[in-house]
Design a protein around this motif. Structure first.
Motif, short mmCIF file in Angstrom:
data_model
loop_
_atom_site.label_atom_id
_atom_site.label_comp_id
_atom_site.label_asym_id
_atom_site.label_seq_id
_atom_site.Cartn_x
_atom_site.Cartn_y
_atom_site.Cartn_z
N ASP A 1 45.51 14.80 -14.58
CA ASP A 1 46.43 14.85 -15.71
C ASP A 1 46.34 16.14 -16.51
OD1 ASP A 1 47.38 12.35 -15.05
OD2 ASP A 1 46.03 11.28 -16.40
N SER A 2 45.24 16.89 -16.37
CA SER A 2 45.06 18.14 -17.12
C SER A 2 45.61 19.35 -16.38
CB SER A 2 43.58 18.35 -17.43
OG SER A 2 42.85 18.63 -16.24
N GLY A 3 46.12 19.14 -15.17
CA GLY A 3 46.60 20.27 -14.37
C GLY A 3 45.54 20.88 -13.50
N ARG A 4 44.37 20.26 -13.44
CA ARG A 4 43.31 20.75 -12.56
C ARG A 4 43.59 20.30 -11.13
NH1 ARG A 4 36.77 20.32 -13.58
NH2 ARG A 4 36.12 21.10 -11.52
N VAL A 5 43.39 21.20 -10.18
CA VAL A 5 43.62 20.89 -8.77
C VAL A 5 42.41 20.12 -8.24
CG1 VAL A 5 44.14 21.82 -6.50
CG2 VAL A 5 44.98 23.00 -8.54
N VAL A 6 42.67 18.93 -7.71
CA VAL A 6 41.57 18.08 -7.23
C VAL A 6 41.71 17.74 -5.75
CG1 VAL A 6 41.10 17.09 -9.50
CG2 VAL A 6 42.79 16.00 -8.01
N GLY A 7 42.78 18.17 -5.13
CA GLY A 7 42.97 17.89 -3.71
C GLY A 7 43.97 18.86 -3.11
N PHE A 8 43.94 18.97 -1.79
CA PHE A 8 44.82 19.92 -1.10
C PHE A 8 45.05 19.44 0.32
CE2 PHE A 8 45.40 23.84 1.46
CZ PHE A 8 46.49 24.39 0.79
N VAL A 9 46.31 19.44 0.75
CA VAL A 9 46.67 19.08 2.12
C VAL A 9 47.52 20.20 2.69
CG1 VAL A 9 47.85 17.44 3.62
CG2 VAL A 9 46.61 16.61 1.61
N GLU A 10 47.06 20.79 3.79
CA GLU A 10 47.79 21.88 4.42
C GLU A 10 48.89 21.33 5.33
OE1 GLU A 10 48.77 25.82 5.51
OE2 GLU A 10 47.47 25.08 3.92
N LYS A 11 50.14 21.66 5.01
CA LYS A 11 51.30 21.29 5.82
C LYS A 11 51.31 19.81 6.17
CE LYS A 11 51.68 25.92 7.77
NZ LYS A 11 51.69 26.77 8.99
N PRO A 12 51.41 18.92 5.18
CA PRO A 12 51.40 17.47 5.46
C PRO A 12 52.58 17.07 6.34
CG PRO A 12 52.10 17.91 3.21
CD PRO A 12 51.61 19.22 3.75
N GLN A 13 52.29 16.30 7.38
CA GLN A 13 53.33 15.91 8.34
C GLN A 13 53.64 14.41 8.30
OE1 GLN A 13 54.98 18.29 10.14
NE2 GLN A 13 53.73 19.74 8.97
N THR A 14 52.70 13.62 7.87
CA THR A 14 52.90 12.17 7.88
C THR A 14 53.15 11.65 6.47
OG1 THR A 14 50.55 11.64 7.55
CG2 THR A 14 51.29 12.03 9.82
N GLU A 15 53.74 10.46 6.40
CA GLU A 15 53.99 9.83 5.11
C GLU A 15 52.68 9.57 4.37
OE1 GLU A 15 56.85 8.79 2.34
OE2 GLU A 15 57.09 9.65 4.35
N GLU A 16 51.65 9.24 5.13
CA GLU A 16 50.33 9.00 4.52
C GLU A 16 49.80 10.26 3.85
OE1 GLU A 16 45.87 7.43 5.82
OE2 GLU A 16 47.46 7.64 7.32
N ASP A 17 49.91 11.40 4.53
CA ASP A 17 49.46 12.67 3.93
C ASP A 17 50.28 13.03 2.70
OD1 ASP A 17 47.48 13.04 5.80
OD2 ASP A 17 48.68 14.32 7.10
N LEU A 18 51.60 12.81 2.78
CA LEU A 18 52.46 13.12 1.64
C LEU A 18 52.14 12.26 0.44
CD1 LEU A 18 55.86 13.63 3.50
CD2 LEU A 18 54.72 15.33 2.05
N GLY B 1 51.22 24.51 1.89
CA GLY B 1 50.01 23.86 1.41
C GLY B 1 50.29 23.14 0.11
N ILE B 2 50.03 21.84 0.06
CA ILE B 2 50.42 21.02 -1.10
C ILE B 2 49.18 20.58 -1.87
CG2 ILE B 2 51.71 18.99 -1.85
CD1 ILE B 2 53.38 21.15 -0.47
N MET B 3 49.26 20.67 -3.20
CA MET B 3 48.12 20.37 -4.06
C MET B 3 48.25 19.02 -4.75
SD MET B 3 47.75 24.15 -5.82
CE MET B 3 49.53 24.31 -6.10
N ARG B 4 47.10 18.43 -5.04
CA ARG B 4 47.03 17.21 -5.84
C ARG B 4 46.32 17.55 -7.15
NH1 ARG B 4 43.22 12.98 -5.78
NH2 ARG B 4 42.25 13.92 -3.93
N LEU B 5 46.88 17.08 -8.28
CA LEU B 5 46.37 17.44 -9.60
C LEU B 5 45.92 16.23 -10.37
CD1 LEU B 5 49.24 19.85 -10.75
CD2 LEU B 5 47.27 20.43 -9.35
#
Length: 430
Positions: free
Chosen positions: A169-186, A163-167
């Motif tokens: 600039d303050s280190g706050r988690v603002v997004g999450f993608v479970e097991k990204p498989q495509t370049e778009e998801d990454l 599970g990959i997180m998007r942050l």
């Protein structure tokens, strides 16, 4: 740290670790010759001055309960505890078997609502790592977060199974993608090297931050989330929902971490510990990994050739044996001229008596241990196995998955001998 309660989730079926979980729960699976997986989070808690710990259990938990009772006992002056919370049915219709990690915690809310608890640390029982949870608490308090999650930098190649997180600039988690498989998801979760560096993490070709499944909640936040929803799982439901409505902060971790979720991961993690420079050390004096104290004799070896291997206490290794790049567990009994390469042996729970050995001879069945002349390569041998003479357990034919009627199962190309199996003289994996 007295206002923190730790919950170790140890109730899953562990189907991906079968057959090692045929007779035990996943956290009870032996590790590195003399430990169990549950020893890792419990030792990290103790080394972090966290001594109010609950372990939530459900499936095949007898050996796990025994190990915890025999190992983790605090004195009266520290006031700590490691308590077992097994799934149970009571008169309250809300109690039943755990349906997921979040549901397990929900069914035990009364234990975290006790006086003096401000924070709840949620841990997995099947990971290998060393972490000071005090630093995670510092991150949590300083950021003013409702939830803090531990994250580790990974490459794009590894991101597809995590599970990959998007942050921000303050280190706050603002997004999450479970097991990204495509370049778009990454691309949605990719982090620039300078942003990783700002979090105190060296990029080194890694551009994604993966969830480690380690969560620190404000107690009231956790209670509110669990009481107002029927979510059953932290990783799939609670955490993504919290990102949308709560302040979720990252705690960056950049050291060895391995999720022991599959036979392949278990096998490779164990063998890595036998290297001259292992990625994880059990010999750290400041932060030791604890396990049950045993009163065993030193290992006895007779003209054996041993290279890059771990040998636990109480073993007897016969003359002419070759052991290379392997882990040999407690009380392993290995006959003469045995070859063991790239293998994990879990050893035995006991020594057989003279009477039991005589019974084996009269019935022409192999005694406990590995018989003379046998060859074990690229395999996992569970506890208490009776392997006869001139047995050959090598996956020469590249078998990926197959089950044999003598208690041998090939999983992900790795032959696994199940606990208590009896393999007759001359048996060969074909």
């Amino acid at each position: 740290m007295r206002n923190v309660i730790s919950l170790v989730l140890g109730g899953g079926r562990g189907t991906r670790l079968y057959p090692l979980t045929k007779y035990r729960s996943k956290p009870a699976v032996p590790l590195a010759g003399k430990y169990r997986l549950i020893d890792i989070p419990l030792s990290n808690c103790i080394n972090s001055d966290l001594n109010r710990i609950y372990v939530l259990t459900q499936f095949l938990s007898v050996s796990l309960h025994r190990h915890i009772r025999q190992t983790y006992r605090f004195d009266n002056f520290r006031g700590g505890f490691v308590e077992l919370l097994a799934a149970q049915q009571t008169g309250n219709e809300s109690t039943d078997w755990y349906q997921g990690t979040a549901d397990a915690v929900r069914k035990n809310l009364k234990y975290i609502q006790q006086y003096g608890t401000d924070y709840v640390l949620i841990l997995a029982g099947d990971q290998l790592y060393r972490m000071d949870y005090r630093k995670m608490l510092e991150t949590h308090i300083q950021s003013g977060a409702d939830v803090t999650i531990a994250g580790i930098p990974v490459t794009r190649e590894d991101a597809g199974s995590l599970g990959i997180m998007r942050l921000d600039d303050s280190g706050r988690v603002v997004g999450f993608v479970e097991k990204p498989q495509t370049e778009e998801d990454l691309n949605l979760v990719r982090m620039a090297p300078d942003k990783l560096e700002a979090l105190g993490v060296k990029s080194q070709g890694r551009d994604c931050l993966a969830s480690m499944g380690i969560y620190l909640f404000n107690r009231d936040t956790l209670v509110d989330v669990l009481e107002k929803t029927d979510y059953e799982d932290f990783g799939r439901e609670i955490f993504p929902a919290a990102i949308r409505s709560r302040h979720v902060q990252l705690h960056a971790f950049d050291d060895y971490w391995e999720d022991i979720g599959t036979i392949r991961a278990f096998y490779e993690a164990n063998l890595s510990l036998a290297n001259p420079n292992p990625p994880f050390s059990f010999s750290d004096e400041d932060e030791p990994i604890y396990s049950r104290a045993r009163f065993l004799p030193p290992t006895l070896m007779s003209e054996a050739a041993i290279k890059n291997s771990q040998i636990a206490d109480g073993c007897r290794i016969g003359a002419g044996c070759v052991i290379d790049n392997s882990v040999v567990g407690l009380r392993s009994l290995i006959g003469e001229n045995v070859t063991i390469k790239d293998s994990v042996l879990m050893g035995s729970d006991y020594y057989e008596t003279e009477g039991e050995l005589a019974d084996h001879r009269s019935c022409k069945r192999p005694p406990l241990g590995i018989g003379c002349g046998s060859v074990i390569q690229g395999a996992i041998i569970d506890k208490n196995c009776n392997i006869g003479k001139n047995v050959r357990i090598i996956n020469d034919h590249g078998i990926e998955d197959k089950e044999y009627d003598v208690g041998v199962t090939v999983v992900e190309g790795i032959p696994c001998v199940e606990k208590g199996a009896q393999i007759p003289d001359g048996w060969t994996l074909t």
